[in-house]
Design a protein around this motif. Structure first.
Motif, PDB file in Angstrom:
ATOM      1  N   CYS A 156       1.639   5.648  -5.582  1.00  0.00           N
ATOM      2  CA  CYS A 156       0.857   4.978  -6.628  1.00  0.00           C
ATOM      3  C   CYS A 156       0.539   5.920  -7.781  1.00  0.00           C
ATOM      4  CB  CYS A 156      -0.411   4.454  -5.971  1.00  0.00           C
ATOM      5  SG  CYS A 156      -1.665   3.891  -7.064  1.00  0.00           S
ATOM      6  N   GLU A 157       0.397   7.201  -7.475  1.00  0.00           N
ATOM      7  CA  GLU A 157       0.094   8.182  -8.534  1.00  0.00           C
ATOM      8  C   GLU A 157       1.291   8.327  -9.488  1.00  0.00           C
ATOM      9  OE1 GLU A 157      -0.940   8.998  -5.176  1.00  0.00           O
ATOM     10  OE2 GLU A 157      -2.802   8.137  -5.904  1.00  0.00           O
ATOM     11  N   LEU A 158       2.470   8.017  -8.988  1.00  0.00           N
ATOM     12  CA  LEU A 158       3.688   8.123  -9.787  1.00  0.00           C
ATOM     13  C   LEU A 158       3.968   6.812 -10.526  1.00  0.00           C
ATOM     14  CD1 LEU A 158       5.026  10.882  -9.375  1.00  0.00           C
ATOM     15  CD2 LEU A 158       6.902   9.715  -8.208  1.00  0.00           C
ATOM     16  N   ASN A 162      -0.894  -0.425  -4.004  1.00  0.00           N
ATOM     17  CA  ASN A 162      -2.315  -0.143  -3.759  1.00  0.00           C
ATOM     18  C   ASN A 162      -2.523   1.314  -3.377  1.00  0.00           C
ATOM     19  OD1 ASN A 162      -3.201  -2.640  -4.394  1.00  0.00           O
ATOM     20  ND2 ASN A 162      -3.704  -3.254  -2.300  1.00  0.00           N
ATOM     21  N   ASP A 163      -3.671   1.807  -3.754  1.00  0.00           N
ATOM     22  CA  ASP A 163      -3.981   3.224  -3.573  1.00  0.00           C
ATOM     23  C   ASP A 163      -4.487   3.552  -2.173  1.00  0.00           C
ATOM     24  OD1 ASP A 163      -4.285   5.821  -4.403  1.00  0.00           O
ATOM     25  OD2 ASP A 163      -6.200   5.498  -5.410  1.00  0.00           O
ATOM     26  N   ILE A 164      -4.183   4.784  -1.761  1.00  0.00           N
ATOM     27  CA  ILE A 164      -4.782   5.354  -0.547  1.00  0.00           C
ATOM     28  C   ILE A 164      -5.547   6.578  -1.020  1.00  0.00           C
ATOM     29  CG2 ILE A 164      -4.137   6.810   1.437  1.00  0.00           C
ATOM     30  CD1 ILE A 164      -2.248   4.772   2.343  1.00  0.00           C
ATOM     31  N   ASN A 165      -6.685   6.833  -0.431  1.00  0.00           N
ATOM     32  CA  ASN A 165      -7.511   7.962  -0.879  1.00  0.00           C
ATOM     33  C   ASN A 165      -6.988   9.273  -0.286  1.00  0.00           C
ATOM     34  OD1 ASN A 165      -9.534   9.310  -2.141  1.00  0.00           O
ATOM     35  ND2 ASN A 165     -11.219   8.366  -1.000  1.00  0.00           N
ATOM     36  N   GLU A 166      -5.923   9.789  -0.906  1.00  0.00           N
ATOM     37  CA  GLU A 166      -5.314  11.013  -0.374  1.00  0.00           C
ATOM     38  C   GLU A 166      -5.903  12.264  -1.005  1.00  0.00           C
ATOM     39  OE1 GLU A 166      -0.848   9.844  -1.232  1.00  0.00           O
ATOM     40  OE2 GLU A 166      -2.439   9.026  -2.490  1.00  0.00           O
ATOM     41  N   TYR A 167      -6.442  12.114  -2.209  1.00  0.00           N
ATOM     42  CA  TYR A 167      -6.912  13.297  -2.936  1.00  0.00           C
ATOM     43  C   TYR A 167      -8.429  13.425  -2.895  1.00  0.00           C
ATOM     44  CZ  TYR A 167      -2.164  13.482  -4.672  1.00  0.00           C
ATOM     45  OH  TYR A 167      -0.803  13.556  -4.746  1.00  0.00           O
ATOM     46  N   SER A 168      -8.868  14.664  -2.970  1.00  0.00           N
ATOM     47  CA  SER A 168     -10.299  14.955  -2.991  1.00  0.00           C
ATOM     48  C   SER A 168     -10.665  15.466  -4.376  1.00  0.00           C
ATOM     49  CB  SER A 168     -10.608  16.036  -1.960  1.00  0.00           C
ATOM     50  OG  SER A 168     -10.291  15.552  -0.680  1.00  0.00           O
ATOM     51  N   THR A 226       0.862  -1.186   0.000  1.00  0.00           N
ATOM     52  CA  THR A 226       0.000   0.000   0.000  1.00  0.00           C
ATOM     53  C   THR A 226       0.890   1.224   0.000  1.00  0.00           C
ATOM     54  OG1 THR A 226      -1.637  -1.229   1.228  1.00  0.00           O
ATOM     55  CG2 THR A 226      -1.866   1.143   1.256  1.00  0.00           C
ATOM     56  N   GLU A 227       0.489   2.239  -0.778  1.00  0.00           N
ATOM     57  CA  GLU A 227       1.368   3.410  -0.847  1.00  0.00           C
ATOM     58  C   GLU A 227       1.536   4.006   0.548  1.00  0.00           C
ATOM     59  OE1 GLU A 227       0.047   6.504  -3.479  1.00  0.00           O
ATOM     60  OE2 GLU A 227      -2.016   6.333  -2.909  1.00  0.00           O
ATOM     61  N   ASN A 228       2.679   4.601   0.771  1.00  0.00           N
ATOM     62  CA  ASN A 228       3.087   5.170   2.063  1.00  0.00           C
ATOM     63  C   ASN A 228       3.345   4.098   3.135  1.00  0.00           C
ATOM     64  OD1 ASN A 228       2.605   7.614   0.786  1.00  0.00           O
ATOM     65  ND2 ASN A 228       0.547   7.771   1.622  1.00  0.00           N
ATOM     66  N   ALA A 256      -7.224  13.112  -8.292  1.00  0.00           N
ATOM     67  CA  ALA A 256      -5.865  12.703  -8.702  1.00  0.00           C
ATOM     68  C   ALA A 256      -5.418  11.326  -8.214  1.00  0.00           C
ATOM     69  CB  ALA A 256      -4.863  13.755  -8.249  1.00  0.00           C
ATOM     70  N   ASP A 257      -6.239  10.624  -7.441  1.00  0.00           N
ATOM     71  CA  ASP A 257      -5.796   9.310  -6.957  1.00  0.00           C
ATOM     72  C   ASP A 257      -5.596   8.328  -8.111  1.00  0.00           C
ATOM     73  OD1 ASP A 257      -5.465   9.168  -4.057  1.00  0.00           O
ATOM     74  OD2 ASP A 257      -7.488  10.000  -4.045  1.00  0.00           O
ATOM     75  N   CYS A 258      -4.852   7.233  -7.829  1.00  0.00           N
ATOM     76  CA  CYS A 258      -4.454   6.347  -8.930  1.00  0.00           C
ATOM     77  C   CYS A 258      -5.438   5.223  -9.206  1.00  0.00           C
ATOM     78  CB  CYS A 258      -3.078   5.762  -8.662  1.00  0.00           C
ATOM     79  SG  CYS A 258      -3.089   4.558  -7.341  1.00  0.00           S
ATOM     80  N   SER A 259      -6.311   4.922  -8.256  1.00  0.00           N
ATOM     81  CA  SER A 259      -7.227   3.797  -8.490  1.00  0.00           C
ATOM     82  C   SER A 259      -8.581   4.291  -8.957  1.00  0.00           C
ATOM     83  CB  SER A 259      -7.410   3.001  -7.200  1.00  0.00           C
ATOM     84  OG  SER A 259      -8.041   3.808  -6.233  1.00  0.00           O
TER      85      SER A 259
HETATM   86 CA   LIG Z   1      -3.591   7.842  -3.692  1.00  0.00          CA
END
Ligand SMILES: [Ca+2]
Ligand SMILES: [Ca+2]
Ligand SMILES: [Ca+2]
Length: 289
Positions: free
Chosen positions: A105-107, A142-148, A44-46, A177-180
């Motif tokens: 993950c966005e990268l 795996n993505d984390i929901n960091e962006y709104s 998972t990212e981070n 902007a999230d990756c998933s």
């Molecule tokens: Ca993310």
């Protein structure tokens, strides 16, 4: 007596030779370690923990012999691989792969590299270490929901004619902007302003729920928000202005000009109203004199 002494000597020599041979045999590293050919991992990212399938275990047929049958290390091959592999237990050959840096993950959504296991060689100095073949490792981040969600426009506006029901007045749109798919997809839009005769659907289309009346309300200001499918709300809601245009009433018509028909006064405002090339030409509020 002579024979007995000789026999004793011979057995001592035999014992020493036997021991030497055993020591020599112990020093020999006959087999290279073995690992699977492919591994799949999820991280998972981070986070640095990689869930690996199958688990990372290097086997060596020299086991349980010390050094030659033990696993001393894993080496990762590839350019700028943000992972490292560590031995957890030399004798079982168990190891783990973990992230060295924070993964984004966005990268980059996936990483592929190769890994190799090393035994401990013939002795404490690690001489004659043997290495396994190179296995391929695929790791998915795996993505984390960091962006709104963020609305594409600073504000939206539209003009509608009173007395008409629209299928769609305008479309608002937000991006994320999230990756998933789950965390970047906009799952719903919502009109935050209470008691307004408008609705917004999941694709951002706004329509009126009842016929609008210019004499009741000339302009509606709606605040609209968006949610991604991970329930993150837009960082900033957006303003939607909907102007209502009055329709031409028969009673208004009087003076006819060459192109536009009338200029009339109603509610202290001036309108142009009439027909143009056979089509109804609706009124536009004009500046007052
Ligand atoms: Ca993310
Ligand atoms: Ca070995
Ligand atoms: Ca998001």
């Amino acid at each position: 007596m002579q024979i007995r002494r000789y026999k004793h000597f011979a057995s001592v020599v035999g014992l020493v030779l036997g021991l030497l041979c055993a020591v020599e045999a112990a020093k020999v590293n006959k087999h290279k370690p073995w690992i699977e050919t492919t591994y799949h991992g999820i991280v998972t990212e981070n986070d640095d923990k990689v869930l690996l399938d199958p688990p990372l275990i290097a086997l060596d047929k020299d086991a349980p012999l010390r050094y030659a049958g033990e696993i001393c290390g894993f080496r990762i091959h590839g350019q700028n691989v943000p992972f490292e592999a560590v031995v957890l237990d030399k004798s079982t050959g168990e190891g783990v792969i973990r992230a060295k840096d924070k993964l984004d993950c966005e990268l980059q959504k996936e990483h592929t590299f190769t890994i190799q296991a090393y035994d401990c060689g013939e002795g404490p100095d690690g001489a004659n270490m043997k290495k396994s073949h190179k296995a391929t490792v695929h790791i998915q981040v795996n993505d984390i929901n960091e962006y709104s969600p963020v609305f594409k426009e600073k504000s939206y506006k539209a003009t509608v004619i009173e007395g008409k029901k629209y299928d769609s007045i305008l479309k608002v749109e937000a991006v994320d902007a999230d990756c998933s798919f789950q965390f970047s997809q906009i799952c719903s839009y919502e009109i935050v302003t209470p008691d307004v005769p408008f609705t917004v659907d999941k694709d951002g289309f706004i329509k009126n729920t009842e016929k609008l009346n210019y004499s009741k309300e000339r302009m509606y200001k709606l605040t609209v928000t968006a949610y991604d499918c991970g329930k993150n709300r837009a960082s900033e809601d957006v303003l939607v202005k909907i102007n209502i245009k009055p329709t031409c009433k028969p009673g208004w018509q009087g003076i006819k000009g060459p192109t536009l028909s009338v200029t009339l006064k109603r509610h202290q405002e001036l309108f142009v109203c009439g027909t143009l090339k056979g089509k109804s030409f609706y009124s536009i509020p004009l500046e007052r004199d």
